[in-house]
Motif scaffolding. Structure first.
Motif, PDB file in Angstrom:
ATOM      1  N   ASP A 168       0.827  -1.208   0.000  1.00 56.51           N
ATOM      2  CA  ASP A 168       0.000   0.000   0.000  1.00 56.51           C
ATOM      3  C   ASP A 168       0.861   1.257   0.000  1.00 56.51           C
ATOM      4  O   ASP A 168       0.434   2.310  -0.474  1.00 56.51           O
ATOM      5  CB  ASP A 168      -0.874   0.035   1.266  1.00 56.51           C
ATOM      6  CG  ASP A 168      -1.663  -1.245   1.461  1.00 56.51           C
ATOM      7  OD1 ASP A 168      -2.333  -1.668   0.502  1.00 56.51           O
ATOM      8  OD2 ASP A 168      -1.598  -1.832   2.569  1.00 56.51           O
ATOM      9  N   PHE A 169       2.034   1.139   0.600  1.00 54.05           N
ATOM     10  CA  PHE A 169       2.875   2.319   0.832  1.00 54.05           C
ATOM     11  C   PHE A 169       4.310   1.935   0.530  1.00 54.05           C
ATOM     12  O   PHE A 169       4.784   0.880   0.962  1.00 54.05           O
ATOM     13  CB  PHE A 169       2.737   2.748   2.299  1.00 54.05           C
ATOM     14  CG  PHE A 169       3.374   4.074   2.626  1.00 54.05           C
ATOM     15  CD1 PHE A 169       2.636   5.252   2.544  1.00 54.05           C
ATOM     16  CD2 PHE A 169       4.700   4.147   3.043  1.00 54.05           C
ATOM     17  CE1 PHE A 169       3.216   6.480   2.854  1.00 54.05           C
ATOM     18  CE2 PHE A 169       5.283   5.371   3.355  1.00 54.05           C
ATOM     19  CZ  PHE A 169       4.541   6.538   3.270  1.00 54.05           C
ATOM     20  N   PHE A 170       5.009   2.802  -0.195  1.00 56.39           N
ATOM     21  CA  PHE A 170       6.361   2.451  -0.623  1.00 56.39           C
ATOM     22  C   PHE A 170       7.354   3.456  -0.067  1.00 56.39           C
ATOM     23  O   PHE A 170       7.268   4.652  -0.331  1.00 56.39           O
ATOM     24  CB  PHE A 170       6.411   2.420  -2.154  1.00 56.39           C
ATOM     25  CG  PHE A 170       7.576   1.664  -2.704  1.00 56.39           C
ATOM     26  CD1 PHE A 170       7.651   0.276  -2.582  1.00 56.39           C
ATOM     27  CD2 PHE A 170       8.605   2.318  -3.353  1.00 56.39           C
ATOM     28  CE1 PHE A 170       8.723  -0.432  -3.101  1.00 56.39           C
ATOM     29  CE2 PHE A 170       9.687   1.616  -3.874  1.00 56.39           C
ATOM     30  CZ  PHE A 170       9.742   0.236  -3.746  1.00 56.39           C
TER      31      PHE A 170
ATOM     32  N   ALA B 119       7.993   6.039  -4.929  1.00 53.13           N
ATOM     33  CA  ALA B 119       8.063   6.272  -3.486  1.00 53.13           C
ATOM     34  C   ALA B 119       6.923   7.156  -2.985  1.00 53.13           C
ATOM     35  O   ALA B 119       6.621   8.191  -3.574  1.00 53.13           O
ATOM     36  CB  ALA B 119       9.397   6.917  -3.136  1.00 53.13           C
ATOM     37  N   ASP B 120       6.282   6.725  -1.899  1.00 51.63           N
ATOM     38  CA  ASP B 120       5.333   7.573  -1.190  1.00 51.63           C
ATOM     39  C   ASP B 120       6.070   8.401  -0.142  1.00 51.63           C
ATOM     40  O   ASP B 120       5.572   9.417   0.323  1.00 51.63           O
ATOM     41  CB  ASP B 120       4.260   6.721  -0.506  1.00 51.63           C
ATOM     42  CG  ASP B 120       3.421   5.974  -1.524  1.00 51.63           C
ATOM     43  OD1 ASP B 120       2.775   6.653  -2.352  1.00 51.63           O
ATOM     44  OD2 ASP B 120       3.442   4.727  -1.526  1.00 51.63           O
ATOM     45  N   MET B 121       7.242   7.916   0.225  1.00 57.28           N
ATOM     46  CA  MET B 121       8.033   8.640   1.207  1.00 57.28           C
ATOM     47  C   MET B 121       9.512   8.317   0.981  1.00 57.28           C
ATOM     48  O   MET B 121       9.872   7.164   0.740  1.00 57.28           O
ATOM     49  CB  MET B 121       7.612   8.212   2.613  1.00 57.28           C
ATOM     50  CG  MET B 121       8.309   8.965   3.707  1.00 57.28           C
ATOM     51  SD  MET B 121       7.427   8.727   5.268  1.00 57.28           S
ATOM     52  CE  MET B 121       8.286   9.931   6.270  1.00 57.28           C
TER      53      MET B 121
ATOM     54  N   GLN C 213       1.362  14.010 -10.261  1.00 54.16           N
ATOM     55  CA  GLN C 213       0.609  13.671  -9.045  1.00 54.16           C
ATOM     56  C   GLN C 213       0.133  12.221  -9.108  1.00 54.16           C
ATOM     57  O   GLN C 213      -0.366  11.771 -10.128  1.00 54.16           O
ATOM     58  CB  GLN C 213      -0.591  14.615  -8.949  1.00 54.16           C
ATOM     59  CG  GLN C 213      -1.630  14.254  -7.903  1.00 54.16           C
ATOM     60  CD  GLN C 213      -1.295  14.812  -6.533  1.00 54.16           C
ATOM     61  OE1 GLN C 213      -0.844  15.954  -6.415  1.00 54.16           O
ATOM     62  NE2 GLN C 213      -1.506  14.024  -5.504  1.00 54.16           N
ATOM     63  N   SER C 214       0.344  11.516  -8.023  1.00 52.22           N
ATOM     64  CA  SER C 214      -0.048  10.110  -8.006  1.00 52.22           C
ATOM     65  C   SER C 214      -1.568   9.985  -7.909  1.00 52.22           C
ATOM     66  O   SER C 214      -2.246  10.863  -7.384  1.00 52.22           O
ATOM     67  CB  SER C 214       0.619   9.426  -6.809  1.00 52.22           C
ATOM     68  OG  SER C 214      -0.152   8.354  -6.372  1.00 52.22           O
TER      69      SER C 214
ATOM     70  N   PRO D 106       4.235  12.737  -2.176  1.00 52.20           N
ATOM     71  CA  PRO D 106       5.318  12.065  -1.468  1.00 52.20           C
ATOM     72  C   PRO D 106       6.039  13.006  -0.498  1.00 52.20           C
ATOM     73  O   PRO D 106       6.216  14.186  -0.784  1.00 52.20           O
ATOM     74  CB  PRO D 106       6.273  11.635  -2.574  1.00 52.20           C
ATOM     75  CG  PRO D 106       5.551  11.829  -3.846  1.00 52.20           C
ATOM     76  CD  PRO D 106       4.362  12.657  -3.625  1.00 52.20           C
ATOM     77  N   VAL D 107       6.430  12.443   0.631  1.00 52.60           N
ATOM     78  CA  VAL D 107       7.050  13.226   1.690  1.00 52.60           C
ATOM     79  C   VAL D 107       8.534  12.861   1.751  1.00 52.60           C
ATOM     80  O   VAL D 107       8.892  11.698   1.596  1.00 52.60           O
ATOM     81  CB  VAL D 107       6.392  12.852   3.036  1.00 52.60           C
ATOM     82  CG1 VAL D 107       7.056  13.580   4.193  1.00 52.60           C
ATOM     83  CG2 VAL D 107       4.907  13.159   3.003  1.00 52.60           C
TER      84      VAL D 107
END
Ligand code: GDP
Length: 334
Positions: free
Chosen positions: A174-176, A199-201, A231-232, A238-239
Motif C-alpha cells: 500500500d505504501f512504498f 516512493a510515497d516517502m 501527481q499520483s 510524497p514526503v
C-alpha cells in the motif's frame, strides 16, 4: 532452489487452524510449504491460502527499499520496535534478489534485527526466492496473506534497491518507502528514477553527527526532484524527511506519515481500489507467466523458432508472418 526429501506434512486443516490461532511455528511451516516447488506442496499451499483468504488483508502493507548499507536493517529494527510499542504486530519479509543466484545473501549474512526478532509481536522471515520474479511475487504475496491471517497488522516487505524486485514489491504493498543517503547522487546510490517515482516517502537516513546539514540539504533536493513527477492517483504527495535509525530520531514521524497516508487513501477510496487492482493484476501476471511457459517450454516450438529465426535473417519470411505462422501451429496443437 532444489527440494530434497519431502518433509512430513500435516493435514491442511492443522496449518489453517494454527495460522488463524497465530501459532508462529505453524505459520513458519506453512510458509515453507508455500516456498516449496514440490507438486504435492503446491496443492497443499493452494488449499491453505484459499482457506485463510477471508482472514487476510487486514493490515497496512509497507514496501521498504534502499541500497545495501543505507541502513535498512537498522531502520526496520527501530521502526518495528516503535510499532510494537504502539500495540501492533509486525511481520517483516525480506526479499533478497541475490539469493536467487547464490546462497551468499546480502540480507542474510548479518545478525539482523536482534531485539525485534526476540519479540512475540514481531515475525521476521527472509522471503526467498524463486527462479523468476513472478515466482518471488507469488511466494512473498502468499506469505504476506498468511501473516495477515495470523494477526500481523503491519507487514513490512524489505528489498534491496538494486534490482527489479522493487516493482514487484510496489505491486503488492500500500505504501512504498525509499531509504536514501545524503552526499551521494542518485546514480551513485544505484537508485533508478523509476524507483524514486514509486516512493510515497523518501527517508534520508543517517542524519546524525556531521551528517545532519548534508541530510537537510539532500531532503530539499529530493523534495524538489519529487515535485516534477506527476501527481499520483492516490492523491498523496510524497514526503521527504530525514532520520537516524542508529540514534532513533525521526522514526515515529515515519509512522505518523504512514497513518496520514492511510487515512487519506481510505477516505478517498484509493486504498481499496489499489488493492483490488493489485489482486487482479496478480492473476494476470500468473496467466501471462503460464502462457509463456506453455509456449516457450514446448520442444516443438523451440525447434520451429530456431528455423524461423534463420528464415527471417535470410529474408525468406517477414517477422510478422513468422510470428503468425508459429502461433497458428501452436493453437492447432492445443
Ligand atoms: P542495510 O544493508 O541497508 O540493511 O544497512 P544496515 O542497517 O546493515 O546498516 C549499514 C551500516 O550503517 C551499519 O554499520 C549501521 O550501523 C549503519 N547505520 C544504519 N543506520 C544508521 C544511522 O542512522 N546513522 C549512522 N551513523 N549509521 C547508521
Amino acid at each position: 532452489m532444489k527440494n530434497y526429501k519431502p518433509k512430513k506434512r500435516l493435514p491442511a486443516k492443522a496449518y489453517i487452524d494454527g495460522i488463524l490461532d497465530g501459532d508462529r511455528v505453524i505459520l513458519s511451516r506453512a510458509i515453507t510449504i508455500i516456498e516449496s516447488n514440490l507438486e504435492s506442496d503446491k496443492v497443499l499451499a493452494k488449499e491453505i491460502v484459499q482457506a485463510i483468504l477471508p482472514n487476510s488483508g487486514k493490515s497496512i502493507r509497507i514496501g521498504i527499499t534502499g541500497v545495501p548499507g543505507v541502513g535498512k536493517s537498522t531502520f526496520i529494527e527501530v521502526f518495528g520496535l516503535h510499532l510494537v510499542k504502539e500495540g501492533h504486530k509486525v511481520a517483516i519479509l525480506s526479499i533478497d534478489p541475490s539469493s536467487q543466484r547464490s546462497r551468499g545473501s546480502i540480507l542474510g549474512d548479518k545478525t539482523r534485527m536482534e531485539e525485534l526478532g526476540n519479540l512475540e509481536e514481531a515475525y521476521i522471515r527472509p522471503s526467498a526466492s524463486g527462479d523468476t520474479l513472478g515466482g518471488v511475487s507469488n511466494k512473498t504475496g502468499e506469505t504476506m496473506l498468511l501473516c495477515e491471517a495470523a494477526g500481523y497488522d503491519v507487514i513490512l516487505i524489505e528489498t534491496v534497491g538494486v534490482g527489479q524486485s522493487e516493482t514487484a514489491v510496489h505491486g503488492m504493498t500500500d505504501f512504498f518507502l525509499l531509504l536514501m543517503l545524503s552526499g551521494a547522487g542518485d546514480e551513485l546510490q544505484g537508485i533508478k528514477k523509476g524507483i524514486m517515482e514509486m516512493a510515497d516517502m523518501v527517508v534520508i537516513n543517517k542524519a546524525d553527527g556531521d551528517n545532519i546539514r548534508m541530510s537537510q540539504m539532500a531532503r530539499l533536493q529530493y523534495q524538489n526532484a519529487l515535485h516534477i513527477f506527476p501527481q499520483s492517483e492516490s492523491g498523496w504527495s510524497p514526503v521527504v524527511t530525514t532520520a537516524s535509525a542508529l540514534k532513533n530520531i525521526g522514526i515515529s514521524n515515519v509512522w505518523d506519515e504512514i497513518l496520514k497516508f492511510q487515512e487519506l487513501v481510505k477516505e478517498n477510496g484509493y486504498f481499496l481500489k489499489n488493492r483490488n487492482q493489485q489482486q487482479i493484476k496478480w492473476m494476470y501476471n500468473n496467466i501471462n507467466e503460464e502462457l509463456k511457459q506453455l509456449f516457450y517450454g514446448s520442444k516443438n516450438i523451440k525447434s520451429e523458432l530456431s528455423v524461423l529465426e534463420k528464415e527471417i535473417v535470410a529474408a525468406k519470411i517477414s517477422p510478422v508472418k513468422a510470428a503468425q505462422k508459429i502461433l497458428e501451429e501452436f493453437k492447432k496443437s492445443l
